[in-house]
Design a protein around this motif. Structure first.
Motif, mmCIF file in Angstrom:
data_model
loop_
_atom_site.group_PDB
_atom_site.id
_atom_site.type_symbol
_atom_site.label_atom_id
_atom_site.label_comp_id
_atom_site.label_asym_id
_atom_site.label_seq_id
_atom_site.Cartn_x
_atom_site.Cartn_y
_atom_site.Cartn_z
ATOM 1 N N LYS A 136 0.842 -1.208 0.000
ATOM 2 C CA LYS A 136 0.000 0.000 0.000
ATOM 3 C C LYS A 136 0.875 1.255 0.000
ATOM 4 O O LYS A 136 0.633 2.196 -0.757
ATOM 5 C CB LYS A 136 -0.917 -0.012 1.222
ATOM 6 C CG LYS A 136 -1.804 1.189 1.340
ATOM 7 C CD LYS A 136 -2.613 1.118 2.612
ATOM 8 C CE LYS A 136 -3.232 2.453 2.927
ATOM 9 N NZ LYS A 136 -3.795 2.505 4.271
ATOM 10 N N GLU A 137 1.905 1.273 0.851
ATOM 11 C CA GLU A 137 2.820 2.427 0.900
ATOM 12 C C GLU A 137 3.547 2.610 -0.435
ATOM 13 O O GLU A 137 3.758 3.729 -0.887
ATOM 14 C CB GLU A 137 3.844 2.242 2.023
ATOM 15 C CG GLU A 137 3.268 2.398 3.406
ATOM 16 C CD GLU A 137 2.973 3.837 3.770
ATOM 17 O OE1 GLU A 137 3.586 4.752 3.195
ATOM 18 O OE2 GLU A 137 2.097 4.048 4.616
ATOM 19 N N ALA A 138 3.933 1.495 -1.056
ATOM 20 C CA ALA A 138 4.614 1.566 -2.350
ATOM 21 C C ALA A 138 3.688 2.146 -3.415
ATOM 22 O O ALA A 138 4.124 2.912 -4.281
ATOM 23 C CB ALA A 138 5.110 0.190 -2.760
ATOM 24 N N PHE A 151 3.800 8.690 7.509
ATOM 25 C CA PHE A 151 4.067 8.427 6.096
ATOM 26 C C PHE A 151 5.506 7.970 5.928
ATOM 27 O O PHE A 151 6.382 8.327 6.707
ATOM 28 C CB PHE A 151 3.861 9.699 5.256
ATOM 29 C CG PHE A 151 2.469 10.249 5.343
ATOM 30 C CD1 PHE A 151 1.428 9.639 4.672
ATOM 31 C CD2 PHE A 151 2.211 11.364 6.109
ATOM 32 C CE1 PHE A 151 0.144 10.136 4.755
ATOM 33 C CE2 PHE A 151 0.932 11.887 6.205
ATOM 34 C CZ PHE A 151 -0.107 11.264 5.529
ATOM 35 N N GLY A 152 5.735 7.217 4.866
ATOM 36 C CA GLY A 152 7.097 6.814 4.531
ATOM 37 C C GLY A 152 7.838 7.969 3.877
ATOM 38 O O GLY A 152 7.233 8.909 3.378
ATOM 39 N N SER A 153 9.151 7.910 3.892
ATOM 40 C CA SER A 153 9.944 8.965 3.254
ATOM 41 C C SER A 153 10.583 8.422 1.985
ATOM 42 O O SER A 153 11.222 7.379 1.989
ATOM 43 C CB SER A 153 11.005 9.509 4.209
ATOM 44 O OG SER A 153 11.884 8.486 4.593
ATOM 45 N N PHE A 154 10.380 9.160 0.894
ATOM 46 C CA PHE A 154 10.906 8.776 -0.409
ATOM 47 C C PHE A 154 12.423 8.913 -0.401
ATOM 48 O O PHE A 154 12.954 9.932 0.022
ATOM 49 C CB PHE A 154 10.275 9.669 -1.486
ATOM 50 C CG PHE A 154 10.623 9.273 -2.879
ATOM 51 C CD1 PHE A 154 10.113 8.118 -3.437
ATOM 52 C CD2 PHE A 154 11.470 10.054 -3.633
ATOM 53 C CE1 PHE A 154 10.422 7.749 -4.730
ATOM 54 C CE2 PHE A 154 11.797 9.701 -4.926
ATOM 55 C CZ PHE A 154 11.272 8.547 -5.481
ATOM 56 N N GLN A 155 13.130 7.910 -0.858
ATOM 57 C CA GLN A 155 14.595 7.930 -0.842
ATOM 58 C C GLN A 155 15.205 8.245 -2.205
ATOM 59 O O GLN A 155 16.321 8.719 -2.274
ATOM 60 C CB GLN A 155 15.139 6.581 -0.356
ATOM 61 C CG GLN A 155 14.724 6.235 1.052
ATOM 62 C CD GLN A 155 15.400 7.139 2.062
ATOM 63 O OE1 GLN A 155 16.614 7.174 2.162
ATOM 64 N NE2 GLN A 155 14.612 7.885 2.800
ATOM 65 N N ALA A 202 11.566 -1.333 -1.879
ATOM 66 C CA ALA A 202 12.011 -1.047 -3.242
ATOM 67 C C ALA A 202 10.937 -1.467 -4.238
ATOM 68 O O ALA A 202 10.378 -2.546 -4.144
ATOM 69 C CB ALA A 202 13.313 -1.796 -3.546
ATOM 70 N N GLY A 203 10.659 -0.559 -5.169
ATOM 71 C CA GLY A 203 9.735 -0.836 -6.262
ATOM 72 C C GLY A 203 10.469 -0.687 -7.585
ATOM 73 O O GLY A 203 11.646 -0.328 -7.618
ATOM 74 N N THR A 204 9.755 -0.911 -8.684
ATOM 75 C CA THR A 204 10.393 -0.817 -10.003
ATOM 76 C C THR A 204 10.763 0.619 -10.368
ATOM 77 O O THR A 204 11.569 0.824 -11.267
ATOM 78 C CB THR A 204 9.468 -1.396 -11.090
ATOM 79 O OG1 THR A 204 8.193 -0.740 -11.009
ATOM 80 C CG2 THR A 204 9.307 -2.892 -10.922
ATOM 81 N N ARG A 227 11.703 4.694 2.576
ATOM 82 C CA ARG A 227 11.988 4.238 3.934
ATOM 83 C C ARG A 227 10.735 4.465 4.775
ATOM 84 O O ARG A 227 10.176 5.559 4.770
ATOM 85 C CB ARG A 227 13.152 5.048 4.477
ATOM 86 C CG ARG A 227 13.609 4.680 5.838
ATOM 87 C CD ARG A 227 14.727 5.634 6.273
ATOM 88 N NE ARG A 227 15.231 5.267 7.551
ATOM 89 C CZ ARG A 227 16.435 4.778 7.778
ATOM 90 N NH1 ARG A 227 17.277 4.653 6.779
ATOM 91 N NH2 ARG A 227 16.821 4.449 8.976
ATOM 92 N N ILE A 228 10.303 3.405 5.483
ATOM 93 C CA ILE A 228 9.128 3.501 6.342
ATOM 94 C C ILE A 228 9.596 3.295 7.777
ATOM 95 O O ILE A 228 9.960 2.188 8.166
ATOM 96 C CB ILE A 228 8.068 2.447 5.962
ATOM 97 C CG1 ILE A 228 7.663 2.605 4.504
ATOM 98 C CG2 ILE A 228 6.863 2.555 6.880
ATOM 99 C CD1 ILE A 228 6.767 1.499 3.992
#
Length: 155
Positions: A91-93, A138-142, A124-126, A131-132
């Motif tokens: 869901k976060e991704a 909320f997660g932080s985009f790396q 990691a996604g495509t 980082r959660i």
């Protein structure tokens, strides 16, 4: 004249057993409940370890650090760290548009005050990485991945 073999230290000797029991009491004594800190137990035959929660490695000693670290990691995964919630990570991704989920990695932190504990996930996604942190809303985009193409190469 026959050569006298050297006397080696033995973990079964009373002195070694006393040293081991004393060290166990020092490791466990004075720690708060839920703190996981690892220390080396006295062992003359190899490597042995114990956690402040009272966990001892299944074998009294190991020939090398590899099996000892494996036993400690299994203890943490089985008894300490929370199970992965793949639906939440997926869901976060999707929220941050990371694309199709490639994988995730547990983030572990160690401090003197809290010991070893789970602090979050690296997902990691495509299309990128995030980082959660535990307790974060909320997660932080790396960062995002750069599309790599081998069709054009510099000569």
């Amino acid at each position: 004249m026959p050569k006298i073999p050297e006397l080696g230290m033995d973990d079964d000797l009373p002195g070694a057993q006393y040293a081991r029991e004393t060290k166990k009491q020092l490791i466990v004594g004075g720690t708060e409940t839920g703190v996981h800190r690892f220390d080396r137990l006295p062992s003359y035959e190899g490597w042995a370890g114990m956690c402040a929660c009272g966990f001892e490695t299944p074998e009294p000693s190991y020939d090398s650090m590899g099996p000892l670290l494996r036993a400690i990691r299994e203890h943490l995964e089985r008894d300490v760290f929370p199970a992965v919630d793949e639906a939440l990570l997926l869901k976060e991704a999707q929220i941050t548009k990371l694309g199709k989920l490639i994988g995730y990695h547990r983030l572990v932190g160690t401090t003197e005050e809290h010991g070893t504990r789970h602090v979050g996930w690296l997902v990691a996604g495509t299309r990128g990485l995030m980082r959660i942190e535990d307790g974060a809303e909320f997660g932080s985009f790396q960062g995002s991945w750069i599309k790599f193409s081998t069709e054009k190469q510099e000569g």
